[in-house]
Write a protein that holds these residues in place. Structure first.
Motif: not given
Length: 1341
Positions: A361-363, A889-899
């Motif tokens: 949500d912050l992202r 960039s958001t897709a990469l951020h969210n995927k990295l945090f998920n992993k």
């Protein structure tokens, strides 16, 4: 260590202020205090004489001014220091390194160190001297960091101005003088071939001079910027190190300054001088174009000047948007940091999904702000490309509208002359943004680091018989005057609980620490205390009574409001929360001191560390990981204690050092360490273990920040006051359930413990190869970016179709820009339009006056509409491009945090938090802020180069052939040497992690660093890391300029080829087309080198995506949160019966088994106490139960269900845990109690009164170790009341606190030693539990 120099300067509002700047001592010693009063200080002079400037200040600069310097017999480590003027300006000194990069021989070991002239040490001293002079002139309030910045680069700014003027003049000489002559010669060959060739060579050399001048400006600016960056970095860190605790600045603000503000100040110095360049270009080009065309040429200047305020406005909006964005970014990074730091707790609570949602949500909020900022930024890029076209269209439409004559030669000479003015639009945003950001960063620099230093209130006592004296001392954590910036307290003292909290229930959202602090009084009131040399002072009292604040007062961390504090001799300090640095056990104990084997072994013995070193895989050379992640709480505390003992100081401040230790280990350390090894030392022992106080020489009892009782044990017991009541409560608890006949068992245990701790210990050989250590060196990819990085990024941006649409829009925009110039040449070629032969008009130099052409309005209309259509498409491109980049960039951020959030704990044990934070902060910043700018510019420039090449190729197919050959050679050349650029860029990126980790570690351990006199070591290490990063930064920027200059000179050959084709008459193209081609080809060289350079920067920014993808690849997920078809039974667990069946566990594949074949059953609703010495496997039981580590063998059943058959969230959400290490997240108390707003205020207040957890199975891991006895008793009562009907596992150090448990589990070496009811175990002969209980009871009694 660093001593404070008194430096009194006048304040503008009146009075004096002490800057307290540092002076280096020749030797490092313990923390000692020097008293300087105003009377005996140099205050009468008001201003100290400024240090004399260094002799030979410009020696190195004068040597550089020599055009050619022969290679010296003893070359400097950095080849830049041996470079002559030509080598310096053309960056030829870098050539050997670029060749090494081409040969794939370039790595961090073959790169020379940073020049001493660019290093942090020298430049920080210079910045400090300039700041002192500034303060002496203007006073601390009116002193300006910006004036200091200007003085710092004054001389180099003069040289930059000279080179800017050279560039401006060289830019117009060719278009004004040479181009008309070439066109004239091409139309009317005189037969003098040498003259024509001379004109072509003159054009080539003026273009090369222009390229060299521009490169020189960048070379000067980048080195100045690196020097100032190094100076600010080091100066700010040195100032930060003066503070023994952070009360004036939060940790987040400090980190933000070092990660962001330092770069803003660098950009101010790097890009600020571009304002001089743009002013010079504007002036020279305007005057020259007026000479060529006449006064109407000022229309173009006016257009550019109108673009300037637009650019300035947009740039300011960008800065404003970035400020809003940075607030949200800071929240996201802070939350991410806390999640990564507290990941173990989050996993145990099964909070991965809620926290992932919070961060996403912050992202999402951040992305919206980034898109707004990115759209404005993209508009500035589009304006850069549109400005020349719009200005030329406006100029010639106005010129022809005024019925003024316009010829082909004049028109395109004017176009060529105005062409450099596009730099005005290009550089202005950089200059404005750099200067604007640097102003705000300079304000924060002054506010946090250049204002008053902490007042040194601790006096150095002369009487060695009284090491510590406090007289009427009243101290507070903050100054009483308003307006003081409230900061986060250091981790080591964050345990402090404010006094005087009322029982009223204000709104929960208002329970901010800041709000509390504004109203609370001093923490220590009227303290009178004198400690004699060689005595042990015991300090007791309830939690929050002021015990730890007493130690902080002696350390000089607080604010003295009245009275005095005096100390004699050197200090050692053991904080309650152990501070562990990322290194080996030995490095943590030695802390940089010389290794004395005999003394070292004695320290290990007295701190009971031998047994632990036997367990650790590499003995005392085992890397303990960030914050000691792979150590138990007791091990960390004993290493912290060993550090203090090894330092061999005169005064020891021990803040509850036994809280995390088992009773028998605590007793052993008290006997062997405190009473024997430290027997001749002065010791102040803060403790909740009251049983040790009777062995202290003096005791003080704190209540509400005051000493309410003082004396020796027997006297205080006779008074029957508060102290006696506490002791009686302790004895009552100690004797509870203790049976007769345990004395014999106690004696057996003591013999057994002595045998264990005095066993022969062989430390690991220092030269042994330490494989499989925790943190591996971060892997760095080599060579160019793989296509998979581009592919994954395109997929994240929406796929090839969406990206194809964006590319098509870019092609259309660039096509329209070049179409404008083509249409102008066509229009001019038509002339008057009255000739019967249009072909003759198109091919002759003078086809007639275009004003006489009857179709003039049509040509004007097309000319204007094409420009308007280009503007429309440019705005549309900005919208679409920004959306795509933001999505990627958001897709990469969210995927990295998920992993990352789904990685097992072993990943976090072996990966420093600094590296992961670098991904979520630094790398994401690259993708969010920089990549969209450089990617858009590089693609548009590349398309522009291709279309210009195609346009000029119509002159002759041979030009196309020559152009393709030259460009192919340039591309091969670029690809060859781009390897070196990639190495420098990657090294620059990877050098951020250790620097970031060092800053974090320093902020967390300021108290310990000061106490052990390691300020200089940490400053030197910081300078070393900062110099390393600055070196890679300078190398990266220099390598970019090295390639850009050579590419531009090579591309200038295309200009030479086109000019020669025209001179020799090898082209049959129309005259107006030739003129257009020659004016366009002058833009080709700068555009091509810029496209290649910015493409390289784009690839450099994409290394951030490469790192993110690399971590994604490294992230091997733990078991799924939910398993389809394996849902747990409804209402499970109903009974809470836990069965271990031959269970085995190890933390990682390359580590030994820590739980060996456990087989036991814990019945439903049973309360089980778990005891055992440190490292016996107590906490590992909790790890196993929550499946933080998968079993190596066997299984665990809960109510008959194998926990490995369930999803992790289904399992962990059914348990509750009170962890060993307390974790508080930033925010209100309510947020910490209920991070996801799942409870009402009434439920929260109920939880504040009593621990309320409605789960069937509860794990309590040493939750009361750091609490006083009364609070411990209260919590044990709460546990019995609140957890009635639950299965409770209590891991405890205080054996007496678990006597009421149904059964006791005794662990040893990962095995079950005993498991039975406490009364049964007490009667059992040779019982380990009975021995532990006897030890605890005897120590209490």
């Amino acid at each position: 260590m660093t001593r404070r120099r008194m430096y009194w300067v006048p304040r503008s509002s009146g009075g004096l202020v002490n800057l307290g700047l540092d002076v280096d001592d020749d030797m490092v010693s313990g923390l000692s205090y020097k008293t300087i009063t105003v009377e005996d200080g140099p205050w009468r002079q008001q201003v100290r004489e400024c240090e004399a400037p260094e002799r030979g200040k410009y020696d190195a600069a004068w040597k550089t001014m020599i055009p050619f310097r022969p290679k010296p017999k003893s070359p400097e480590p950095q080849p830049l220091d041996d470079a002559g003027l030509l080598s310096y300006l053309t960056l030829s000194w870098l050539s050997p390194l670029m060749v090494r990069g081409f040969r794939r021989c370039l790595d961090e070991n073959s790169i020379p160190p940073l020049s001493v002239h660019d290093a942090a040490d020298k430049n920080a001293k210079r910045l400090r001297r300039l700041w002192e002079e500034e303060v002496s002139r203007h006073g601390i309030d009116k002193a300006s960091v910006l004036r200091v910045m200007l003085r710092f680069q004054r001389t180099r700014l003069i040289f930059d101005t000279i080179m800017s003027c050279c560039f401006s003049i060289a830019s117009v000489v060719g278009p004004m003088l040479v181009v008309p002559k070439i066109l004239e010669y091409a139309e009317n060959p005189s037969g003098d071939v040498a003259y024509g060739v001379g004109l072509c060579l003159a054009l080539f050399f003026t273009e090369c001079l222009k390229s060299l001048s521009m490169c020189s400006c960048w070379v000067i600016n980048q080195r100045t910027g690196v020097r100032f960056r190094a100076a600010v970095f080091s100066f700010a860190f040195e100032k930060l190190m003066q503070f023994k605790s952070l009360t004036h600045i939060t940790v987040g603000e400090a980190i933000s300054f070092f990660t962001s503000d330092v770069n803003y100040l660098f950009e101010g110095v790097y890009y600020g001088p571009l304002a001089v360049l743009t002013s010079s270009v504007l002036t020279v080009c305007s005057i020259t174009s007026c000479f060529i065309l006449g006064p109407t040429a000022l229309i173009a200047t006016l257009c550019y000047l109108l673009f300037l305020p637009l650019q300035v406005f947009l740039t300011r909006k960008i800065v404003e948007s970035q400020n809003h964005t940075s607030e949200v970014s800071d929240q996201r990074i802070r939350m991410t940091s806390e999640v990564l730091t507290s990941i173990k707790l989050i996993k145990m609570y099964a909070w991965e999904k809620p926290f992932t949602k919070v961060i996403k949500d912050l992202r999402k909020k951040e992305t919206k702000l980034l898109e707004k900022c990115g759209f404005i930024q993209s508009l500035t890029t589009v304006i850069l490309f549109l400005a020349p076209s719009v200005s030329v269209v406006s100029l010639f439409l106005t010129h022809t509208g005024l019925r003024l004559k316009l010829t082909t030669s004049v028109a395109f000479s004017t176009v060529a002359t105005l062409s450099p003015m596009r730099l005005l639009v290009f550089f202005t945003p950089f200059a404005v943004k750099g200067l604007t950001n640097s102003v705000s960063a300079a304000d924060r620099f002054k506010k946090f680091f250049l204002q008053e230093s902490p007042v040194i209130y601790v006096k150095a006592l002369e009487d060695p018989s009284k090491p510590v004296v406090l007289e009427e001392a009243t101290l507070s954590w903050r100054k009483t005057c308003p307006g003081i910036v409230n900061g986060a307290l250091e981790v080591e003292k964050s345990r402090y609980t404010p006094e005087g909290m009322t029982r009223a229930q204000p709104p929960l959202g208002g329970l901010e620490p800041e709000d509390q602090g504004d109203t609370r009084g001093p923490e220590l009131h009227k303290i009178n205390l004198a400690v004699s040399k060689g005595t042990m002072l015991g300090v007791c009292g309830n939690t929050g009574s002021g015990k730890s604040s007493l130690l902080s007062a002696i350390l000089g961390q607080m604010h003295l409001l009245e009275g005095s504090v005096g100390v004699h001799g050197s200090l050692a300090y053991v904080p309650q929360q152990a501070w562990i640095i990322n290194g080996s056990v030995r490095e943590n104990i030695l802390m940089g001191s010389q290794y004395d084997k005999a003394w070292y072994l004695q320290v290990l013995h007295c701190c009971s560390l031998h047994h632990d070193l036997e367990i650790l895989p590499f003995g005392d050379m085992t890397e303990v990981g960030e914050r000691g992640l792979n150590l138990s709480g007791g091990q960390k505390q004993r290493i912290s204690l060993a550090r203090a003992v090894y330092s061999d100081r005169e005064l020891y401040l021990l803040d509850d050092p036994l809280s995390a230790l088992d009773a028998h280990v605590g007793k052993y350390i008290f006997e062997e360490c405190f009473k024997k090894v430290l027997r001749r030392k002065t010791v102040i022992l803060v403790t909740h273990h009251l049983q040790y106080l009777e062995f202290c020489d003096q005791i003080i009892l704190f209540e509400d920040g005051k000493i309410c009782e003082k004396g020796i044990h027997s006297e205080l017991m006779q008074k029957r006051g508060r102290y006696a009541q506490l002791i009686q409560k302790m004895h009552g608890k100690a004797t509870q359930g203790v049976l007769r006949g345990v004395a014999k068992t106690e004696e057996d245990l003591q013999l057994k413990a002595q045998a264990q701790t005095t066993c022969q210990e062989e430390l690991l050989n220092e030269t042994a190869v330490l494989e499989n250590q925790l943190a591996k060196k971060e892997k760095m990819e080599e060579g160019s970016l793989k296509w998979t990085v581009y592919h994954r990024y395109i997929q994240a941006g929406g796929g090839y179709l969406i990206c194809g649409v964006v590319f098509l829009l870019m092609v259309m925009v660039v096509f329209l820009l070049v179409f404008n110039f083509w249409w102008l040449s066509y229009w001019l070629g038509q002339g008057s339009g009255k000739n019967s032969s249009q072909e003759s008009n198109w091919t002759t130099a003078d086809p007639g006056d275009i004003l006489d052409n009857p179709q003039l309005p049509f040509y004007q209309l097309v000319f204007g509409l094409s420009s308007l259509f280009a503007v429309f498409l440019g705005i549309l491109l900005s919208v679409v491009f920004t959306k795509v980049m933001g999505k990627a960039s958001t897709a990469l951020h969210n995927k990295l945090f998920n992993k990352v959030s789904h990685c097992p704990m072993s990943f976090f044990d072996t990966t420093p938090t600094g590296r992961l934070l670098n991904c979520f902060a630094g790398d994401m910043d690259e993708l969010d802020q920089f990549l969209p700018i450089v990617a858009e510019q590089s693609i548009l420039l590349s398309l522009l180069v291709i279309i210009i090449l195609l346009v000029i190729s119509f002159l002759s197919p041979y030009i196309l052939l020559m152009g393709v050959i030259i460009f192919s050679a340039c591309l091969v050349y670029f690809r060859m040497f781009k390897r070196a650029i990639s190495v420098f860029k990657r090294l620059k990126n990877y050098s951020c992690s250790p620097l970031f980790s060092h800053i974090l570690a320093t902020l967390q351990g300021l108290s310990s660093i000061h106490v052990y006199g390691k300020t200089e070591e940490f400053i030197n290490e910081f300078k070393k890391l900062a110099d390393m990063q600055n070196n890679y930064l300078l190398m990266f920027m220099s390598s970019m300029r090295w390639v850009a200059l050579r590419l531009e000179i090579m591309t200038n050959l295309v200009t030479l080829v086109v000019a020669l084709f025209l001179v020799f008459g090898l082209s049959s193209a129309p005259y107006s087309y030739k003129a257009m081609a020659l004016s366009l080809v002058l833009q080709l060289a700068s555009n091509f080198q810029a496209s290649a350079r910015i493409a390289s920067e784009t690839e450099g920014c994409l290394t951030a995506a490469e790192r993110i993808l690399q971590y994604m690849k490294m992230c091997v997920p733990e078991a799924p949160l939910h398993i389809e078809g394996a849902n747990c039974p409804h209402g499970w667990p109903q009974h809470g019966e836990i069965t271990f069946q031959d269970y085995q566990m190890k933390y990682r594949d390359n580590t030994p088994i820590v739980l060996h074949g456990l087989s036991l059953t814990i019945h439903s609703q049973e309360v089980v106490g778990i005891v055992g010495r440190t490292g016996s496997g107590k906490s590992s039981l909790g790890v196993a139960l929550f499946r933080l580590v998968e079993p190596a063998g066997g299984r665990i059943l809960i109510d008959g269900v194998d926990i490995c058959s369930l999803g992790l969230e289904d399992l962990r959400s059914k348990f509750s845990v009170i962890p060993q290490d307390p974790v508080l997240l930033s925010g209100t108390i309510r947020f910490n109690l209920d991070p996801f707003d799942r409870c009402t205020d009434e439920q929260i207040w109920d939880a504040l009164e009593r621990t309320f957890l409605n789960k069937m199975i509860i794990l309590i891991d040493e939750a009361t170790a750091s609490l006083d006895l009364e609070t411990d008793i209260l919590i044990q009562h709460t546990i019995r009341e609140s957890f009635r009907g639950c299965t409770v596992l209590i891991i405890a150090h205080r054996v007496t606190t678990i006597l009421n448990c149904d059964r006791i589990l005794v662990m040893g070496n990962g095995k079950v030693v005993e498991f039975d009811k406490p009364e049964v175990l007490q009667k059992k002969p040779g019982s380990m539990f009975a021995a532990l209980l006897a030890t605890a009871s005897s120590s209490m009694s």
